[in-house]
Design a protein around this motif. Structure first.
Motif, PDB file in Angstrom:
ATOM      1  N   ILE A 133       0.829  -1.205   0.000  1.00  9.79           N
ATOM      2  CA  ILE A 133       0.000   0.000   0.000  1.00  9.79           C
ATOM      3  C   ILE A 133       0.862   1.254   0.000  1.00  9.79           C
ATOM      4  O   ILE A 133       0.573   2.223  -0.721  1.00  9.79           O
ATOM      5  N   PHE A 134       1.932   1.249   0.776  1.00  9.54           N
ATOM      6  CA  PHE A 134       2.794   2.433   0.821  1.00  9.54           C
ATOM      7  C   PHE A 134       3.481   2.668  -0.524  1.00  9.54           C
ATOM      8  O   PHE A 134       3.392   3.759  -1.103  1.00  9.54           O
ATOM      9  N   PHE A 135       4.151   1.661  -1.052  1.00  3.02           N
ATOM     10  CA  PHE A 135       4.932   1.849  -2.275  1.00  3.02           C
ATOM     11  C   PHE A 135       4.050   1.935  -3.519  1.00  3.02           C
ATOM     12  O   PHE A 135       4.446   2.553  -4.513  1.00  3.02           O
ATOM     13  N   SER A 136       2.870   1.357  -3.480  1.00  2.00           N
ATOM     14  CA  SER A 136       1.963   1.478  -4.622  1.00  2.00           C
ATOM     15  C   SER A 136       1.551   2.929  -4.823  1.00  2.00           C
ATOM     16  O   SER A 136       1.498   3.426  -5.953  1.00  2.00           O
ATOM     17  N   GLY A 137       1.249   3.627  -3.733  1.00  2.00           N
ATOM     18  CA  GLY A 137       0.920   5.043  -3.845  1.00  2.00           C
ATOM     19  C   GLY A 137       2.088   5.856  -4.371  1.00  2.00           C
ATOM     20  O   GLY A 137       1.907   6.792  -5.154  1.00  2.00           O
ATOM     21  N   VAL A 138       3.313   5.497  -3.968  1.00  2.00           N
ATOM     22  CA  VAL A 138       4.504   6.210  -4.430  1.00  2.00           C
ATOM     23  C   VAL A 138       4.751   5.941  -5.909  1.00  2.00           C
ATOM     24  O   VAL A 138       5.009   6.871  -6.693  1.00  2.00           O
ATOM     25  N   LEU A 146      -1.512   8.347  -2.591  1.00  2.00           N
ATOM     26  CA  LEU A 146      -0.376   8.841  -1.800  1.00  2.00           C
ATOM     27  C   LEU A 146      -0.827   9.195  -0.385  1.00  2.00           C
ATOM     28  O   LEU A 146      -0.088   9.000   0.584  1.00  2.00           O
ATOM     29  N   SER A 149      -0.970   6.095   1.457  1.00  2.00           N
ATOM     30  CA  SER A 149       0.395   5.674   1.765  1.00  2.00           C
ATOM     31  C   SER A 149       0.928   6.390   2.999  1.00  2.00           C
ATOM     32  O   SER A 149       1.571   5.788   3.864  1.00  2.00           O
ATOM     33  N   ALA A 194       3.898  -4.123  -5.701  1.00  2.00           N
ATOM     34  CA  ALA A 194       3.498  -2.730  -5.916  1.00  2.00           C
ATOM     35  C   ALA A 194       4.082  -2.202  -7.221  1.00  2.00           C
ATOM     36  O   ALA A 194       3.399  -1.487  -7.981  1.00  2.00           O
ATOM     37  N   ARG A 198       1.827  -1.467 -10.784  1.00  2.00           N
ATOM     38  CA  ARG A 198       1.698  -0.010 -10.707  1.00  2.00           C
ATOM     39  C   ARG A 198       0.807   0.574 -11.797  1.00  2.00           C
ATOM     40  O   ARG A 198       0.267   1.672 -11.642  1.00  2.00           O
TER      41      ARG A 198
END
Length: 255
Positions: A133-138, A146, A149, A194, A198
Motif C-alpha cells: 500500500i505504501f509503495f503502490s501510492g509512491v 499517496l 500511503s 506494488a 503499478r
C-alpha cells in the motif's frame, strides 16, 4: 453518494480474514494443531503446508491481538482503494512471501548455526500489505493513493525495524521468537508487487485544468474582480453583425 465511494465488501473481506484467524487460534488451543503442525518449517518438506495454515495459528493472545488490528485495517485499505487487483495482491503476496520464508535457511546470524524453527502467525501478510500500500501510492504518484500511503507510514512506519533480527538493537537474555524472516519476505514481496501492478487498477486521472494550454475565464480571479468592479465596461459589448442571406444573393446566382 456514500455508497458510491465506500466499498462495503472491503469490511466484509477484512472481517472474514480476522474471523478465520481467530477460528484457527481456538482450534489450535483445542489441540487440533500441536507442536509445529501447520507451521512453516524452513527447507523441510513437511513445513510446506504452513504456507497455507500458518497465518491462522498464533502462539498467544498477545500474538493474535497484535496481528488482528493491522490485518483488518490493511485489508480494508487494500480492498477499498485497490478493488480491481486486491484479491491478486492478497493471495499472491500471502503465498509468495510464505514460500520465500520456507526457502530461507534458519541460520543464527551470530553463531552461524542452523536451527529448526516453526514459524506461525500472520505478520508476513501484514508486512506484505503495508509495504504494498505504501509503495503502490509512491509508484503510481496518485494524490489519493499517496494520502493512503502516508496514513500507513504514519501508523505502521515502525514496522521497518521488524525486517532485521531483534538481537541487532536489543540485548535479549534468549533468542528472539519474532520471525524477522517473515517480515523481510513480506516487505520485499510487497514492494515487488506494488511495482509490478503499478499500471493496473485505477488510472491516475488528469483534469482539464492540469493541461498546459488550458485557460478558463472563470478561473482568472483578476479578470473576475475587474468585471465585478467595473460593470459599466460591459454594458455594451461588441458583437458581430448577423449576416443576411439576401446580401449575398448575387454571389449565389453567379455560382
Amino acid at each position: 453518494m456514500f455508497k458510491d465511494t465506500f466499498n462495503f465488501k472491503a469490511i466484509i473481506y477484512a472481517a472474514m480474514m480476522v474471523a478465520a484467524m481467530w477460528v484457527g487460534f481456538f482450534l489450535q488451543h483445542l489441540g487440533w494443531f500441536e507442536g509445529c503442525s501447520g507451521a512453516i518449517i524452513p527447507l523441510n518438506p513437511s513445513g510446506l503446508k504452513g504456507i497455507f495454515f500458518s497465518p491462522f495459528l498464533h502462539g498467544s493472545l498477545e500474538h493474535i491481538f497484535g496481528n488482528t488490528v493491522p490485518i483488518f485495517v490493511l485489508l480494508f485499505l487494500l480492498f477499498q482503494f485497490y478493488p480491481f487487483i486486491a484479491k491478486k495482491v492478497f493471495f499472491l503476496g500471502w503465498f509468495v512471501s510464505a514460500f520465500l520464508v520456507w526457502l530461507l535457511p534458519p541460520v543464527d546470524i551470530f553463531t552461524g548455526e542452523i536451527n529448526q524453527v516453526c514459524i506461525i502467525g500472520a505478520s508476513g501478510i501484514v508486512y506484505t500489505l503495508a509495504f504494498f500500500i505504501f509503495f503502490s501510492g509512491v509508484f503510481r504518484w496518485n494524490m489519493k493513493l499517496l494520502t493512503v500511503s502516508l496514513i500507513v507510514a504514519l501508523y505502521y512506519g515502525s514496522l521497518i525495524w521488524g525486517v532485521v533480527p531483534e538481537e541487532l538493537f536489543s540485548h535479549l537474555p534468549e533468542r528472539s521468537k519474532i520471525s524477522w524472516q517473515s517480515h523481510l519476505s513480506g516487505a520485499v514481496v510487497g514492494i515487488i508487487i506494488a511495482f509490478a501492478f503499478r499500471k493496473n487498477g485505477e488510472k491516475n486521472m488528469r483534469y482539464i485544468w492540469e493541461f498546459p494550454n488550458y485557460y478558463s475565464e472563470k478561473d482568472d480571479k483578476l479578470w473576475q474582480e475587474y468585471k465585478e468592479n467595473h460593470p459599466d465596461d460591459f454594458l455594451e459589448l461588441p458583437y458581430r453583425k448577423k449576416e443576411d442571406l439576401w446580401d449575398h444573393l448575387e454571389e449565389i446566382r453567379k455560382k
